[in-house]
Design a protein around this motif. Structure first.
Motif, short mmCIF file in Angstrom:
data_model
loop_
_atom_site.label_atom_id
_atom_site.label_comp_id
_atom_site.label_asym_id
_atom_site.label_seq_id
_atom_site.Cartn_x
_atom_site.Cartn_y
_atom_site.Cartn_z
N ILE A 1 -2.28 8.48 -33.02
CA ILE A 1 -3.69 8.62 -32.62
C ILE A 1 -3.90 9.95 -31.90
O ILE A 1 -4.86 10.69 -32.16
CB ILE A 1 -4.11 7.44 -31.71
CG1 ILE A 1 -4.00 6.11 -32.46
CG2 ILE A 1 -5.53 7.67 -31.19
CD1 ILE A 1 -4.87 5.99 -33.68
N GLN A 2 -2.99 10.30 -30.98
CA GLN A 2 -3.16 11.53 -30.21
C GLN A 2 -3.08 12.76 -31.12
O GLN A 2 -3.81 13.74 -30.91
CB GLN A 2 -2.10 11.63 -29.12
CG GLN A 2 -2.33 12.81 -28.17
CD GLN A 2 -3.65 12.71 -27.44
OE1 GLN A 2 -3.91 11.72 -26.77
NE2 GLN A 2 -4.51 13.72 -27.58
N ARG A 3 -2.24 12.72 -32.13
CA ARG A 3 -2.16 13.87 -33.04
C ARG A 3 -3.45 14.03 -33.84
O ARG A 3 -3.88 15.16 -34.13
CB ARG A 3 -0.94 13.73 -33.94
CG ARG A 3 0.38 13.94 -33.19
CD ARG A 3 1.57 13.98 -34.13
NE ARG A 3 1.91 12.67 -34.69
CZ ARG A 3 2.69 11.78 -34.11
NH1 ARG A 3 3.24 12.05 -32.92
NH2 ARG A 3 2.95 10.63 -34.70
N GLY A 4 -4.08 12.92 -34.19
CA GLY A 4 -5.39 13.02 -34.84
C GLY A 4 -6.43 13.63 -33.90
O GLY A 4 -7.25 14.46 -34.32
N ILE A 5 -6.39 13.23 -32.63
CA ILE A 5 -7.29 13.80 -31.62
C ILE A 5 -7.04 15.30 -31.48
O ILE A 5 -7.98 16.10 -31.41
CB ILE A 5 -7.09 13.08 -30.28
CG1 ILE A 5 -7.53 11.62 -30.37
CG2 ILE A 5 -7.85 13.80 -29.16
CD1 ILE A 5 -7.14 10.77 -29.17
N ASN A 6 -5.76 15.68 -31.45
CA ASN A 6 -5.43 17.10 -31.31
C ASN A 6 -6.01 17.94 -32.43
O ASN A 6 -6.48 19.06 -32.20
CB ASN A 6 -3.91 17.27 -31.29
CG ASN A 6 -3.27 16.71 -30.03
OD1 ASN A 6 -3.96 16.34 -29.08
ND2 ASN A 6 -1.95 16.63 -30.03
N MET A 7 -5.99 17.41 -33.64
CA MET A 7 -6.53 18.17 -34.76
C MET A 7 -8.04 18.37 -34.61
O MET A 7 -8.58 19.43 -34.97
CB MET A 7 -6.23 17.47 -36.08
CG MET A 7 -4.76 17.55 -36.50
SD MET A 7 -4.12 19.25 -36.51
CE MET A 7 -5.24 20.04 -37.67
N ALA A 8 -8.72 17.38 -34.06
CA ALA A 8 -10.15 17.52 -33.83
C ALA A 8 -10.43 18.61 -32.80
O ALA A 8 -11.34 19.43 -32.96
CB ALA A 8 -10.75 16.19 -33.37
N VAL A 9 -9.64 18.64 -31.74
CA VAL A 9 -9.81 19.66 -30.71
C VAL A 9 -9.52 21.05 -31.28
O VAL A 9 -10.28 21.99 -31.08
CB VAL A 9 -8.88 19.37 -29.50
CG1 VAL A 9 -8.87 20.55 -28.53
CG2 VAL A 9 -9.34 18.10 -28.79
N PHE A 10 -8.41 21.18 -31.99
CA PHE A 10 -8.05 22.48 -32.56
C PHE A 10 -9.11 22.97 -33.54
O PHE A 10 -9.48 24.14 -33.54
CB PHE A 10 -6.69 22.38 -33.25
CG PHE A 10 -6.26 23.65 -33.91
CD1 PHE A 10 -5.79 24.71 -33.17
CD2 PHE A 10 -6.36 23.81 -35.30
CE1 PHE A 10 -5.41 25.90 -33.79
CE2 PHE A 10 -6.00 24.98 -35.91
CZ PHE A 10 -5.52 26.04 -35.16
#
Length: 830
Positions: free
Chosen positions: A720-729
């Motif tokens: 889940i956090q890696r999906g969030i990171n992609m949104a931020v990036f």
């Protein structure tokens, strides 16, 4: 042989001359013999043998109102061609020039209001008029002229073909062989003549929206309506616009204004309303404002709409009117586009979408001739669905009490009042939700309460009346003053009293999620403190997700239906994200006039901005966005013959529900708001003026430290956090390359990316987890690609986001009032 040809030519020429002479000499009575006559504002005849309408012009050079409308629409929210949709309102007149009659539209955007006819003539000649159509004189009798208006009526006045093209739904044009006058919608009255036509559009390349709502997409048949309306008399007194009043306007430039005087003139838009006795404290009106509800509206929606619409009478009672505002059922023999009726239309579409309040307005004065409300019928079903998701009410598998229905009907009452408010001339007030719910002209979010047992209550989901600001606005627009009262002074007193009541008014431009900056003007929210409200909304969301199970749907329904209710619950906080984001780089201001005592613009306090950043960071954490795993275990793919709709998530793991894509979608909404280019520019400018305020660098680093550079969760939460990171990036790079970003914002964002590259390079050597290592290497690779060719670089797209507004989860196009079908001439639509 040549003699015979010459003789034939001369005979034909002579016959043509005789026929032309005979036509010119025929009277209107002779020409219309045997036809069906319709007497009214303009007398006209229906010729059943030719399918034509012949109009008698007895008002040459006399102005009147011409309105085109759509009587029967296409039924697609995305295309935006609805039943009973108003088109343009124009003032026109007929002018005779030799054998022709021209329909001329004067230009009321530029005027001379002096008594000097030469000055008026100079203005008229300086700016273009429009000739809308030309007609041939068919017969003349005294000062009366007969013209064939069939071709005029049969044109695509509403712009249906253009709209289909603009929405990529195909290339279409009117097929005259499949089009005709529609007599049931053609009628005449002393002050208005009404005409209706059936138009069939044929063409090719039909898009998916059009194919979904037409039985044969190569032939699209609608009905268009035309109204010729007598201008109101001169007894109406225009009321000047005050930006603090909350009204829509008609505007023009007055070239006869003295130098240094008011050149740009604005009148408020309102109905004509006068007391029978202006001196009396309470008086009946000369003529009440009456609205008529679509007689095709079913119960219990019918009663709810009537009740909500009648709330407005409270405002008129407060300014001394008795029974001034009424709502009734439309008579069975009335046409909803008859300009004599203000109508609340119950409109069906294939997907849910916006409701509208529009008006036929006299462009000279701002007087409303006809109010026209379009209420989308699927909105009530969407609210019912949200209630099911919040309450999980089907414990025994059957329908319990009427909690969901009451919530949905409460919303419909509010929606009725809201859209009628627009047709009274009143704009949105998006500050009302943070101002003790002072106006029905805000967009309301359903209020829920977490009960001690962990369940949710919707007992007071929506307001039950108009608010105090609504009453004050009606007072400004509709108060009738006695002759001995100075109206300008009395109106200013109303405004000052409203300000003294601390009733804030902030409209569309400040509240829209991308461009808005006002800390108290938001869509779909409630509560005086948006950060506290975010905590409350997240609590409701988590409670609903914790309680989400098969009891959300009735026994016998496909388990896949659970996803329908899950989408708006999972994204329940999406609107509060928009509200909180406006604090970051936000500015508090009012529509102040010099000397009115209101404060000048003030930048939001730095600590409050930092609190807002932390509030949004909550929405970027795995523990917030991780869908409870028990929900994943009970929702299967859609069954056969049941396609996915726009209201469903799309993911990387289709057809199964994808919690990583869902988290990325939710995080993308937060990151989009944080890294908005206008917000980035404000942050850089504000922190340059005051170093105590957060700058773009600080905000970006806070977000990165909480996400990409933050804790590396394991297992499910790690995904889940890696999906969030992609949104931020994605949104960070988007700001760095955005064409509208300021130079400082671009420079700072690029530096943040450089720093991120250094930090990730160092972190890779410190971790053993191969998945996290791969994730960071992937981001580093994307940064390198961006640095090598920033002009052509694009990040991987975000997963599909189910549409949100109007509340819930149809896709719409946003406009000024927002929100209207693009490209359609909607007059005073709000």
């Amino acid at each position: 042989m040549r003699r015979f040809v010459l003789f034939s030519f001369l005979s034909a020429l002579l016959f043509s001359l005789i026929a032309s002479h005979s036509l010119a000499q025929s009277t209107i009575s002779e020409k219309t013999e045997g036809m069906q006559k319709y007497e009214g504002f303009f007398d006209y005849w229906w010729d059943d043998t030719t399918g034509k309408i012949w109009l008698e012009v007895d008002k040459l050079d006399q102005e009147f109102i011409y309105v085109n409308s759509l009587a029967a629409g296409i039924g697609s929210n995305d295309i935006g061609l609805d039943r009973s949709q108003l088109g343009n309102t124009r003032i026109v007149k007929f002018e005779k020039v030799g054998p022709k009659v021209l329909m001329v539209q004067p230009n009321y955007d530029y005027r001379a209001t002096s008594d000097n006819p030469l000055e008026e003539k100079s203005i008229n000649e300086a700016f273009a008029q429009s000739v809308l159509f030309g007609f041939e004189v068919a017969a003349q009798q005294d000062e009366r002229i007969l013209i064939d208006i069939t071709d005029f009526l049969m044109q695509d006045a509403h712009g249906v073909a253009e709209r289909l093209s603009d929405t990529d739904q195909g290339n279409y044009s009117v097929d005259a062989s499949r089009s005709a006058i529609h007599l049931p919608g053609t009628f005449n009255f002393p002050k208005n003549s009404e005409f209706e036509v059936t138009l069939t559009f044929t063409g090719s390349g039909a898009g998916s929206w059009l194919r979904s709502v037409t039985p044969s997409p190569n032939a699209v048949t609608v009905r268009q309506h035309h109204s010729f309306v007598e201008l109101p008399n001169d007894d109406y007194q225009p009321r000047e616009f005050d930006p603090r009043s909350g009204f829509f306007t008609v505007d023009y430039q007055d070239y006869s204004a003295p130098i240094g005087g008011e050149f740009y003139k604005q009148y408020i838009v309102r109905h004509r309303l006068e007391k029978k006795n202006p001196e009396a404290e309470v008086s009946e009106p000369v003529e009440p404002i009456i609205y008529y509800l679509d007689n095709g509206t079913p119960e219990p929606v019918r009663s709810a709409l009537l009740e909500g619409g009648r709330w407005w009478n409270q405002a008129f009672e407060e300014i001394g009117y008795e029974n001034a505002f009424q709502v009734r059922i439309l008579p069975d023999d009335a046409h909803p586009l008859d300009v004599r009726y203000n109508v609340i239309n119950w409109v069906h579409r294939s997907t849910r979408g916006w409701s509208y309040g529009s008006s036929v307005v006299d462009p000279r004065t701002g007087e409303i001739i006809k109010g026209n409300v379009l209420l989308g019928s699927l909105r009530v079903r969407q609210d019912y669905l949200i209630a099911e998701g919040l309450l999980a009410p089907y414990e025994e598998g059957i329908e319990p009490d009427d909690k969901m229905l009451e919530m949905a009907l409460a919303r419909i009452r509010q929606l009725s009042a809201h859209e009628i408010g627009h047709t009274l001339g009143i704009a949105h007030n998006f500050a009302a939700s943070t101002n003790d719910l002072s106006s029905v002209m805000d967009y309301p979010h359903p209020r829920a309460t977490v009960l001690p047992d962990g369940s949710l209550s919707l007992e007071e989901a929506y307001d039950t009346d108009i608010g105090e600001w609504d009453k004050r606005t009606v007072a400004y627009g509709y108060q009738d003053f006695p002759d001995n009262v100075n109206e300008d002074e009395a109106l200013e007193e109303i405004i000052q009293e409203t300000l003294d009541m601390d009733l804030l008014y902030i409209s569309d431009e400040a509240a829209r999620p991308q461009s808005g900056i006002h800390p108290k003007a938001h869509l779909w929210d409630y509560g005086t403190d948006v950060i506290d409200q975010m905590n409350h909304i997240l609590e409701i969301r988590q409670t609903a997700l914790n309680n989400f199970d098969e009891e959300v749907i009735q026994m016998g329904r496909p388990m896949a239906d659970l996803e329908n209710a899950l989408v708006p619950i999972y994204l329940y906080h999406r609107y509060q994200i928009e509200a909180v984001s406006k604090l970051i780089g936000g500015v508090n201001y009012a529509y102040n006039l010099r000397g009115d005592g209101q404060a000048n613009p003030q930048i939001i306090d730095g600590d409050l901005q930092r609190d807002a950043v932390q509030s949004l960071i909550q929405t970027l954490r795995a523990e917030t966005l991780a869908l409870p795993e028990n929900i994943l275990d009970i929702i299967p793919p859609q069954p056969a013959q049941t396609p996915y709709s726009r209201e469903h998530f799309r993911g990387y793991s289709n057809p199964m529900l994808d919690p990583v894509a869902m988290a990325e979608v939710a995080a993308n909404q937060s990151a989009t708001m944080i890294f908005n280019p206008e917000r980035g520019a404000r942050l850089t400018t504000q922190s340059a003026r005051n170093p105590d305020l957060p700058g773009l660098m600080e905000v970006a680093e806070e977000v990165l430290n909480a996400t990409i550079l933050g804790e590396m969760n394991e297992g499910y939460h790690g995904s889940i956090q890696r999906g969030i990171n992609m949104a931020v990036f994605r949104n960070l790079v988007g700001l760095a390359s955005h064409e509208n970003a300021s130079p400082d914002a671009k420079a700072i964002t690029k530096m943040v990316l450089e720093n991120l590259q250094v930090s990730l390079t160092e972190r890779i050597f410190e971790i053993d987890d191969p998945t996290w290592n791969a994730h960071f290497n992937y981001i580093l690779d994307l940064i390198e690609q961006y640095k090598e060719d920033p002009e052509s670089f694009s990040t991987p797209p975000a997963p599909y986001t189910p549409p949100g507004s109007p509340i819930g989860s149809g896709k719409t196009i946003e406009y000024g009032c927002g929100i209207f079908p693009e490209g359609i001439p909607l007059g005073n639509l709000r």
